[in-house]
Every structure is written in structure tokens, then in C-alpha cells.
Design a protein around this motif. Structure first.
Motif, short mmCIF file in Angstrom:
data_model
loop_
_atom_site.label_atom_id
_atom_site.label_comp_id
_atom_site.label_asym_id
_atom_site.label_seq_id
_atom_site.Cartn_x
_atom_site.Cartn_y
_atom_site.Cartn_z
N LEU A 1 0.86 -1.18 0.00
CA LEU A 1 0.00 0.00 0.00
C LEU A 1 0.90 1.23 0.00
O LEU A 1 1.69 1.45 0.92
N HIS A 2 0.78 2.00 -1.08
CA HIS A 2 1.64 3.17 -1.33
C HIS A 2 0.87 4.46 -1.07
O HIS A 2 -0.30 4.57 -1.39
N TRP A 3 1.58 5.45 -0.53
CA TRP A 3 0.98 6.73 -0.14
C TRP A 3 1.35 7.76 -1.20
O TRP A 3 2.39 8.42 -1.12
N HIS A 4 0.51 7.85 -2.21
CA HIS A 4 0.82 8.64 -3.41
C HIS A 4 0.75 10.13 -3.11
O HIS A 4 -0.29 10.64 -2.69
N GLY A 5 1.88 10.81 -3.33
CA GLY A 5 1.93 12.26 -3.11
C GLY A 5 2.51 12.64 -1.77
O GLY A 5 2.73 13.82 -1.49
N MET A 6 2.77 11.64 -0.91
CA MET A 6 3.22 11.91 0.45
C MET A 6 4.73 12.02 0.51
O MET A 6 5.45 11.22 -0.08
N PHE B 1 4.00 11.06 -15.90
CA PHE B 1 5.21 10.86 -15.11
C PHE B 1 4.89 11.21 -13.67
O PHE B 1 4.38 12.28 -13.38
N HIS B 2 5.19 10.26 -12.79
CA HIS B 2 4.94 10.44 -11.36
C HIS B 2 6.24 10.20 -10.61
O HIS B 2 6.98 9.28 -10.92
N ILE B 3 6.51 11.04 -9.61
CA ILE B 3 7.70 10.88 -8.78
C ILE B 3 7.25 10.71 -7.34
O ILE B 3 6.44 11.50 -6.84
N HIS B 4 7.78 9.70 -6.69
CA HIS B 4 7.47 9.48 -5.27
C HIS B 4 8.21 10.51 -4.39
O HIS B 4 9.20 11.10 -4.81
N ASP B 5 7.71 10.68 -3.18
CA ASP B 5 8.36 11.46 -2.12
C ASP B 5 8.28 12.98 -2.27
O ASP B 5 8.31 13.69 -1.28
CU CU Z 1 3.24 7.54 -5.80
#
Ligand code: CU
Ligand code: C2O
Ligand code: CU
Length: 518
Positions: free
Chosen positions: A136-141, A430-434
Motif C-alpha cells: 500500500l503506497h501513499w501517493h503524493g506523500m 510521469f509520477h515521482i514518489h516522495d
Molecule cells: Cu506515488
């Protein structure tokens, strides 16, 4: 309107067989140094013939009250707010043909809305009751890599994982979803996902609509295809992936929402696996956009359409008049594609999404302030590194995702520019984590006002180069990577993803998963 019917699937290979065929076909094409067009053509059209536009405008019998995901009630323990989540299989009544097998979190489909304030210490316990591994990933966090819920934080069937972090970013509409490498599309499509709302004092002081489910409404939009027995059909993939012909909002089919106030804040989340939407209202009315992925814009902007590609969010304000009805729709979008590709990626589709029925008497709403937030532009002059990411077919910089390879090493607390290019005829994003980033320019031009705020996911038109600027804040870990990827989840699964670590100055990367590399 579709070029296949529910029975047609029996003539096709099963999904796992097909995915395997597609993967093998793809790898073979790569080996032969195939052209971009050859790769694009095998992703759907060569198997299934050209797609036809799906048009449901005026044809949806809006009749079901919009389901509002419950707000999770955390317990406070040792200075933390603690959420207990269980990922589980269930069934959901959606269509007359039969109850649909779905996956959900603390329920049969989707999950509760999590809510935390800036400065809160959050602890999330995630139990996996699915019978197969997931994450479970916290997208945008903005959070430590170990708490990110990416493909390295797998939760085995029956296991429970605890992740904790301090919420340290502006008020925003974020979300959460599974991220197991190669399986993300399937896990999201089956129903796993939810919203995570971050609150802060600055936003609270603005007097924006704030009554959850009343005048502040989550709108989680997903497209599905049902088979003859009412099951989600994992259907044909065209250029971007699976495109459904039936829209669910918050897991509700043919949804109606009753408006009771003059202004309603809609938190739009495109949680679809592949489909992009060109949201607008049935009478062409203007609305105000107040926030993008990472929080409030500097000032509201007036729009008649807002495009959201998979993973993106926007908060908009709908003004309503007593007694009227108006529908949220998705209109054809200019994605910068050839005619064939526009058709195959759903950009020509025209869809009914949600009907608003406005009460005869409305509660008063405050004016929307003319200033919403301070957004300091990150300084281009101060960047520590500029990097190029070239998206071609399913690869980034000529490579498919490898769980054992770190692609990029970033120094903590520095600012970077990432030049991201879609060198392909197919749409990607394009999405970047963190991090939350700012779009510096698109092919050298300033971005549209919708893209002027904080973003974590952005559309990449074919052949365009976007310069993104971001600051990698305080979390570092030489051994655990974050991801960047195309958020069209089939592309991500097939390998259009890379890994970066954030390290202390002068530190190198540590071995991953026991394997050694660069
Ligand atoms: Cu994400
Ligand atoms: Cu929304 Cu890497 O994901
Ligand atoms: Cu893509």
C-alpha cells in the motif's frame, strides 16, 4: 459502440496468457530493435483491430446515491494517530447481472478516507487478507522510503505491515493504492485505493467548503468493463491500457449527488488504470480550480475543462443554483495525438460521470478567496543536478524497470531539475514518489495555469519535453529506493519505472535486497 461484445472475450486468450504474449512480443520486438510504431501497434490494435469511441453522454440512467467513503477514525496512541487497515476480497452489488468480486480496504471496494493534519505523526497498520502479496503506497506523500509502500515493501498474504511518518507538507488531496511490481494495474482495477486528505491551518483559515460528504466531496473516478455475469472484465489493452465503458465514482455506478449548499468543493481523483478524463459540466459552465496534486494553487482559476491523467487530482468549486440539475462529464481531450492514437487511448470518448441534483433551498457558502496559498518558485539557479528521463515504448532511458538496479542517486535536501521527455507517439505521464514538483516549462514555454501549483504526476504529450523542478526534503536512506514511473499502470507494470535513492552528501548507495550493483 464498442467493437467487441461481452461474449467476444471467449475467443481471446485469457488475461495472463495475453499479458505473457504481449510481454514476450514486446521483448522480442525490443531485441529486433523494432521501431516505435511497431511496438505501438502490437499493444492492442494488431490484436483487436482499431478501437471505436465510447460515448455514454445522455445515456446513463443516474439513479444511485453517490457513496461517500467513510472517514477512518484513528486511535491516538503514544503521540501518534493510528489507522488500522485490512485489504480484503469481497463482493459488491453494482450491476443487475450479479454481484461483482471486488477488493477493498476495510470494506468490499475502495477504502476509507484517511485524514491527518500537517505535523501529525501517523502510524498505519496494513493487514493483507487478500491471499496474494501486495503493498500500500501513499501517493503524493513526503515520507521515508521505508514507509513509502512501493514495490520493495511487499506485504505477504496474512502479514501485517506498520509504517509511520510525520506529515510535513501543505494541505492536499493525496491518495493510496497498491504498488506490487507487475501487478499494480490488476490490484487497483479490482478496487484497492482510497483518498488521504492532508489538512493544515493555512487551508483551514480560508473558509473553503469543508464539510466532508456535504460540501466537500471526494470524487474517485474509475472506468470498468463488466462481463455478462457482472464481473470486472480485464479487457483489451490499447495504447494506454484497459479502457472501461462504465464509470464508477467512489465505487458507485450511475451516481447522483444531492447538493445542499451554494458552493461545493469536489476533490477529483483519477484512480483509473489507463483512462484520462477531460472533466467539464453538461451545460458548459465555468468552475473554479483551487488545488492541484500537492495542494492549493496560489489563486483560483476559472476553467470549463480540466484534464486529469491517471493518478492526478484537482480540487474544483462548483457553483449551483437552487433546483437545477447538472452532470459532470468527460469530454474529448486534446492529448496531442494522431487520430488513431486519440481513438485508441480514449481521448475521443465522451462520458457521463455523475449527476448533481441541487436542492430547492441552499445553505449559504463563503466567497472563494482571491489568494489561496504562497507558492515560492523553486530556484532554477540553485539546482544541484539536472537529469534526463527519456520515455520510449515501455522503457525509461532505454531500460525496463529492474528491482535490483538503482537508476538515480539524489543528495538529500537539494534541488534538482528533471527533464522528462516523451519520445513516443503514445501518451504517457510521469509520477515521482516522495516529492511535489513544479513544472518549469513545456518545450520551453510556461505551463498552463492548471500546472502552476504543486504536482506529483503530470501528463507528457508525445514528443514533448517537460522540465520539472523539485526539492528532495529531509528523508534519506541509501538502501531503500523510491520510484518514478508512468502512472498508466499497465505501462508501469511492464517496466516503465525506475528507482532513485536519496542519500546524505557524499554517501553512496547501499546494496539492495542482498544483491550488489553499480
Ligand atoms: Cu506515488
Ligand atoms: Cu500512485 Cu508509484 O504511484
Ligand atoms: Cu505510459
Amino acid at each position: 459502440m464498442k467493437n467487441f461484445n461481452a461474449d467476444g472475450r471467449h475467443q481471446h486468450p485469457t488475461l495472463p496468457q495475453r499479458l505473457e504474449l504481449e510481454r514476450r512480443g514486446f521483448l522480442r520486438l525490443l531485441g529486433l530493435g523494432a521501431s516505435v510504431t511497431a511496438i505501438a501497434s502490437f499493444t492492442g490494435c494488431s490484436f483487436f483491430g482499431p478501437r471505436e469511441a465510447v460515448v455514454t453522454v445522455g445515456q446513463v440512467d443516474f439513479r444511485n446515491p453517490l457513496r461517500i467513503p467513510p472517514v477512518a477514525q484513528p486511535v491516538r496512541r503514544d503521540g501518534q494517530i493510528v489507522f488500522d487497515l485490512a485489504m480484503q476480497a469481497g463482493t459488491t452489488p453494482l450491476v443487475a447481472a450479479g454481484d461483482t468480486d471486488t477488493w477493498g480496504i476495510n470494506g468490499s471496494i475502495l477504502g476509507p478516507t484517511l485524514r491527518a493534519g500537517r505535523g501529525d505523526h501517523v502510524l498505519v497498520n496494513v493487514r493483507n487478507e487478500l491471499g496474494e502479496a501486495t503493498t500500500l503506497h501513499w501517493h503524493g506523500m513526503h515520507l521515508p522510503a521505508i514507509a513509502d509502500g512501493g514495490p520493495h515493501q511487499m506485504i505477504a498474504p496474512g502479514a501485517e505491515q506498520a509504517s509511520s511518518w510525520k506529515v510535513d507538507q501543505p494541505a492536499a488531496t493525496l491518495w493510496y493504492h497498491p504498488h506490487p511490481h507487475g501487478q499494480t494495474e490488476k490490484h487497483v482495477y479490482r478496487g484497492l485505493g482510497g483518498m488521504f486528505i492532508v489538512d493544515d491551518d493555512d487551508e483551514a483559515a480560508l473558509d473553503l467548503p469543508h464539510a466532508y460528504g456535504v460540501d466537500d466531496v471526494p470524487i474517485i473516478v474509475q472506468d470498468k468493463t463488466f462481463d455478462a455475469s457482472g464481473q470486472f472484465l480485464e479487457t483489451e489493452r490499447y495504447d494506454t491500457g484497459m479502457l472501461g465503458d462504465t464509470i464508477l465514482v467512489n465505487g458507485t455506478i450511475a451516481p447522483v449527488f444531492e447538493i445542499t449548499t451554494e458552493r461545493t468543493r469536489l476533490r477529483l481523483l483519477n484512480a483509473s488504470t489507463a483512462r484520462s478524463y477531460g472533466f467539464g459540466f453538461s451545460d458548459g459552465r465555468e468552475f473554479m480550480m483551487i488545488a492541484s496534486d500537492g495542494g492549493l494553487l496560489a489563486a483560483p482559476i476559472r476553467l470549463t475543462r480540466i484534464q486529469l491523467t491517471p493518478g492526478e487530482r484537482a480540487e474544483i468549486i462548483l457553483d449551483a443554483a437552487a433546483g437545477e440539475t447538472v452532470a459532470l462529464r468527460s469530454y474529448p481531450q486534446a492529448l496531442g495525438l494522431s487520430d488513431r492514437q486519440a481513438l485508441d487511448s480514449g481521448a475521443d470518448d465522451e462520458l457521463d460521470i455523475l449527476l448533481f441534483r441541487v436542492a430547492a433551498e441552499l445553505g449559504a457558502s463563503s466567497e472563494i478567496p482571491v489568494r489561496l496559498a504562497e507558492i515560492e518558485p523553486l530556484e532554477v539557479a540553485a539546482v544541484a543536478a539536472t537529469r534526463q528521463f527519456d520515455l520510449q515504448s515501455f522503457q525509461i532511458n532505454g531500460q525496463l524497470m529492474d528491482m535490483n538496479r538503482i537508476d538515480t542517486v539524489v543528495t538529500v535536501d537539494t534541488t534538482e531539475i528533471w527533464e522528462v521527455r516523451n519520445g513516443h507517439g503514445t501518451p504517457h505521464n510521469f509520477h515521482i514518489h516522495d516529492v511535489q514538483f513544479q513544472v518549469v516549462d513545456i518545450d520551453g514555454r510556461r505551463p498552463a495555469a492548471e500546472l502552476a501549483g504543486w504536482k506529483d504526476t503530470v501528463y507528457l504529450p508525445p514528443q514533448a519535453t517537460l522540465r520539472l523542478i523539485m526539492r528532495f526534503g529531509k528523508h534519506s536512506d541509501p538502501a531503500v529506493p523510491y520510484m518514478y514511473h508512468c502512472h498508466m499502470l499497465w505501462h508501469e507494470d511492464v517496466g516503465m519505472m525506475g528507482q532513485f535513492v536519496v542519500v546524505e552528501p557524499g554517501r553512496d548507495i547501499a546494496p539492495l535486497d542482498g544483491s550488489h550493483h553499480g
